[in-house]
Design an enzyme around this catalytic site. Structure first.
Site, mmCIF file in Angstrom:
data_model
loop_
_atom_site.group_PDB
_atom_site.id
_atom_site.type_symbol
_atom_site.label_atom_id
_atom_site.label_comp_id
_atom_site.label_asym_id
_atom_site.label_seq_id
_atom_site.Cartn_x
_atom_site.Cartn_y
_atom_site.Cartn_z
ATOM 1 N N CYS A 1 6.136 20.666 0.810
ATOM 2 C CA CYS A 1 6.817 20.078 -0.354
ATOM 3 C C CYS A 1 6.265 20.675 -1.654
ATOM 4 O O CYS A 1 5.053 20.764 -1.837
ATOM 5 C CB CYS A 1 6.645 18.555 -0.345
ATOM 6 S SG CYS A 1 7.510 17.762 -1.710
ATOM 7 N N CYS B 1 2.064 15.387 -5.613
ATOM 8 C CA CYS B 1 1.599 13.997 -5.478
ATOM 9 C C CYS B 1 0.178 13.991 -4.872
ATOM 10 O O CYS B 1 -0.009 14.470 -3.743
ATOM 11 C CB CYS B 1 2.561 13.201 -4.601
ATOM 12 S SG CYS B 1 4.295 13.418 -5.086
ATOM 13 N N CYS C 1 -0.620 12.946 -1.209
ATOM 14 C CA CYS C 1 0.271 13.310 -0.099
ATOM 15 C C CYS C 1 -0.168 14.532 0.710
ATOM 16 O O CYS C 1 -0.354 15.625 0.162
ATOM 17 C CB CYS C 1 1.682 13.535 -0.635
ATOM 18 S SG CYS C 1 2.866 13.779 0.726
ATOM 19 N N CYS D 1 13.998 4.793 9.751
ATOM 20 C CA CYS D 1 13.845 5.402 8.431
ATOM 21 C C CYS D 1 13.476 6.878 8.568
ATOM 22 O O CYS D 1 12.478 7.211 9.212
ATOM 23 C CB CYS D 1 12.776 4.646 7.665
ATOM 24 S SG CYS D 1 12.515 5.311 6.014
ATOM 25 N N CYS E 1 17.857 4.205 7.195
ATOM 26 C CA CYS E 1 17.202 4.327 5.897
ATOM 27 C C CYS E 1 16.826 5.799 5.720
ATOM 28 O O CYS E 1 16.465 6.464 6.699
ATOM 29 C CB CYS E 1 15.957 3.444 5.888
ATOM 30 S SG CYS E 1 14.855 3.729 4.493
ATOM 31 N N CYS F 1 15.142 0.438 -1.532
ATOM 32 C CA CYS F 1 13.808 0.228 -0.959
ATOM 33 C C CYS F 1 12.846 0.944 -1.896
ATOM 34 O O CYS F 1 12.884 2.172 -2.000
ATOM 35 C CB CYS F 1 13.747 0.817 0.452
ATOM 36 S SG CYS F 1 12.088 0.755 1.165
ATOM 37 N N ARG G 1 7.225 -5.096 2.509
ATOM 38 C CA ARG G 1 6.755 -4.401 3.718
ATOM 39 C C ARG G 1 5.293 -4.028 3.618
ATOM 40 O O ARG G 1 4.870 -3.329 2.694
ATOM 41 C CB ARG G 1 7.600 -3.141 3.992
ATOM 42 C CG ARG G 1 7.173 -2.442 5.294
ATOM 43 C CD ARG G 1 8.109 -1.343 5.742
ATOM 44 N NE ARG G 1 9.463 -1.843 5.785
ATOM 45 C CZ ARG G 1 10.432 -1.449 4.964
ATOM 46 N NH1 ARG G 1 10.214 -0.521 4.080
ATOM 47 N NH2 ARG G 1 11.631 -1.982 5.053
HETATM 48 N N1 SAM Z 1 9.496 13.245 -0.581
HETATM 49 C C1 SAM Z 1 10.113 11.995 -0.760
HETATM 50 C C2 SAM Z 1 9.537 11.219 -1.920
HETATM 51 O O1 SAM Z 1 8.414 11.470 -2.328
HETATM 52 O O2 SAM Z 1 10.229 10.312 -2.391
HETATM 53 C C3 SAM Z 1 10.087 11.108 0.478
HETATM 54 C C4 SAM Z 1 8.884 11.093 1.378
HETATM 55 S S1 SAM Z 1 7.361 10.528 0.638
HETATM 56 C C5 SAM Z 1 6.161 10.972 1.847
HETATM 57 C C6 SAM Z 1 7.531 8.751 0.752
HETATM 58 C C7 SAM Z 1 6.400 7.890 0.266
HETATM 59 O O3 SAM Z 1 5.304 7.936 1.157
HETATM 60 C C8 SAM Z 1 5.752 8.225 -1.071
HETATM 61 O O4 SAM Z 1 6.506 7.806 -2.166
HETATM 62 C C9 SAM Z 1 4.456 7.439 -0.977
HETATM 63 O O5 SAM Z 1 4.622 6.151 -1.501
HETATM 64 C C10 SAM Z 1 4.192 7.364 0.516
HETATM 65 N N2 SAM Z 1 2.974 8.102 0.881
HETATM 66 C C11 SAM Z 1 2.847 9.441 1.007
HETATM 67 N N3 SAM Z 1 1.578 9.775 1.338
HETATM 68 C C12 SAM Z 1 0.883 8.614 1.423
HETATM 69 C C13 SAM Z 1 -0.477 8.313 1.720
HETATM 70 N N4 SAM Z 1 -1.369 9.252 1.976
HETATM 71 N N5 SAM Z 1 -0.856 7.011 1.731
HETATM 72 C C14 SAM Z 1 0.060 6.045 1.471
HETATM 73 N N6 SAM Z 1 1.355 6.280 1.178
HETATM 74 C C15 SAM Z 1 1.762 7.546 1.144
HETATM 75 C C1 DTB Z 2 6.774 4.189 2.265
HETATM 76 O O1 DTB Z 2 6.667 3.501 1.233
HETATM 77 N N1 DTB Z 2 5.792 4.451 3.102
HETATM 78 C C2 DTB Z 2 6.243 5.327 4.172
HETATM 79 C C3 DTB Z 2 7.756 5.426 3.889
HETATM 80 N N2 DTB Z 2 7.915 4.753 2.646
HETATM 81 C C4 DTB Z 2 8.443 6.715 3.926
HETATM 82 C C5 DTB Z 2 5.496 6.606 4.249
HETATM 83 C C6 DTB Z 2 4.004 6.448 4.407
HETATM 84 C C7 DTB Z 2 3.399 7.792 4.573
HETATM 85 C C8 DTB Z 2 1.927 7.736 4.842
HETATM 86 C C9 DTB Z 2 1.331 9.103 4.945
HETATM 87 C C10 DTB Z 2 1.880 9.937 6.051
HETATM 88 O O2 DTB Z 2 1.980 9.474 7.205
HETATM 89 O O3 DTB Z 2 2.153 11.134 5.799
HETATM 90 FE FE1 SF4 Z 3 6.596 15.694 -1.608
HETATM 91 FE FE2 SF4 Z 3 4.802 14.064 -0.569
HETATM 92 FE FE3 SF4 Z 3 5.408 13.893 -3.148
HETATM 93 FE FE4 SF4 Z 3 7.248 13.140 -1.278
HETATM 94 S S1 SF4 Z 3 5.267 12.172 -1.686
HETATM 95 S S2 SF4 Z 3 7.577 14.387 -3.122
HETATM 96 S S3 SF4 Z 3 6.726 14.602 0.349
HETATM 97 S S4 SF4 Z 3 4.426 15.661 -2.119
#
Ligand code: SAM
Ligand code: DTB
Ligand code: SF4
Length: 331
Positions: A71, A75, A78, A115, A146, A206, A278
């Site tokens: 990606c 973030c 992430c 989802c 979702c 959501c 959730r």
């Molecule tokens: N890329 C899209 C976005 O950012 O909207 C969708 C996927 S993104 C992984 C969805 C959500 O996962 C993020 O908004 C964040 O809240 C959650 N997330 C990602 N990494 C995480 C982590 N290490 N711990 C907790 N939540 C995480």
């Molecule tokens: C949300 O709020 N939490 C989920 C879902 N929406 C997509 C994702 C959590 C991701 C946790 C880190 C991972 O497994 O990569």
């Molecule tokens: Fe990309 Fe992760 Fe940010 Fe979603 S949360 S936009 S997957 S870097």
């Protein structure tokens, strides 16, 4: 009741095009909830919860990463960002047959919503067509669908609704003040704009965030107030505890006091009475007792299945045992 914890009328002029005037929660009033003695906060959360929901029923959603890694966003939490070396490999979008097989397994395990997450900043129009085919597979099994695909344009939101998407997940993640410390490649208003398109298209919203990223209690209150002031508030509110992944800038952050996580759930429940709140990422590191307190605080949905997107989640047998122990019913 303490007058400072009543919602008040305020509207940021710059957000007027996104949210018409309505009663809203100020950060001060939301923070006053966080500051209540723990037992008083839990009591209020239970009262609100029982007014709107069966207190022993918990909805279960299964997650699938349909497009993992690579990606372009930065973030800081992430593992899927190209900016950090976390060992997550970039994959292509999954094929319909593989998604169908995962959805069938989710049905067999007892999930009601499926989802699909993609590591995109924003999908291209041709990605939307491919995701629409995946959504049709999921819906044909009787599951709610979702998606969480990043930022959307107005026509893309309409196309997803048309394909049968029930919920679109798009998190605000943290308060407006803390946002710039966590994400540099997009701004808060862009998130709000996508949420407005999702709402306009007629999908359920959501939207939640992550706690435990080194933010202050006031910033946690700022996140919850933002969510509660969306008009209407989201139907589904994922509260994630940061899962610290080696290689991301937030690995090594001081761990949040578990009671503060429970408080965040309770404040979300009180300020968004009819939302499914959730208990999302972080359950694996939480233990049964804290999860039980989260359900008491008004959490009524979980992610269900061994994996979140790239990190672990309690396995199905463990969750079945937890539900049995607490007398919870899956819905
Ligand atoms: N890329 C899209 C976005 O950012 O909207 C969708 C996927 S993104 C992984 C969805 C959500 O996962 C993020 O908004 C964040 O809240 C959650 N997330 C990602 N990494 C995480 C982590 N290490 N711990 C907790 N939540 C995480
Ligand atoms: C949300 O709020 N939490 C989920 C879902 N929406 C997509 C994702 C959590 C991701 C946790 C880190 C991972 O497994 O990569
Ligand atoms: Fe990309 Fe992760 Fe940010 Fe979603 S949360 S936009 S997957 S870097």
């Amino acid at each position: 009741m303490n007058a400072s914890i009543q919602p008040v009328h305020v509207l940021r002029p710059e957000a007027r095009h996104l949210h018409p005037a309505r009663e809203r929660w100020s950060v001060e009033a939301t923070l006053a909830l966080f500051d209540l003695p723990f037992n008083d906060l839990m009591f209020r959360a239970q009262q609100v919860h029982r007014e709107h929901f069966d207190a022993n029923a918990v909805q279960r959603s299964t997650l699938l990463s349909i497009k993992t890694g690579g990606c372009p966003e930065d973030c800081a939490y992430c593992p899927q960002s190209v900016h950090y070396d976390t060992g997550v490999e970039a994959d292509k979008l999954m094929e319909p047959s593989a998604v169908r097989a995962a959805a069938e397994a989710a049905v067999a395990a007892g999930a009601t919503r499926f989802c699909m997450g993609a590591a995109w900043r924003e999908p291209k129009d041709r990605d939307i067509e491919k995701v629409a085919a995946l959504v049709r597979e999921v819906k044909s099994l009787g599951l709610e669908a979702c998606c969480t695909l990043g930022m959307l344009s107005r026509p893309q939101a309409a196309a997803l609704k048309e394909a049968g998407v029930d919920y679109y997940n798009h998190n605000l993640d943290t308060s407006p003040e803390a946002y710039g410390r966590i994400i540099g490649t997009r701004v808060y208003e862009e998130r709000l704009q996508t949420l407005a398109y999702v709402r306009e298209a007629g999908m359920n919203v959501c939207c939640g965030g992550i706690v435990g990223m080194g933010e202050s209690r006031r910033e946690r209150a700022g996140l919850v107030a933002q969510l509660a002031n969306l008009d209407p508030h989201p139907e589904s509110v994922p509260i994630n505890e940061l899962v610290q992944v080696e290689g991301t800038p937030l690995a090594g952050t001081d761990k949040l006091d578990p009671f503060e996580f429970v408080r965040t759930i309770a404040v979300a429940r009180i300020t968004m009475p009819t939302a499914y709140v959730r208990l999302s990422a972080g359950r694996q590191q939480m233990g049964d007792a804290i999860q039980a307190l989260c359900f008491l605080a008004g959490a009524n949905s979980i992610f269900y299945g061994e994996k979140l997107l790239t990190t672990g989640n309690p396995d199905v047998a463990r969750d079945e045992a937890l539900f049995e122990m607490l007398g919870l019913r899956a819905v």
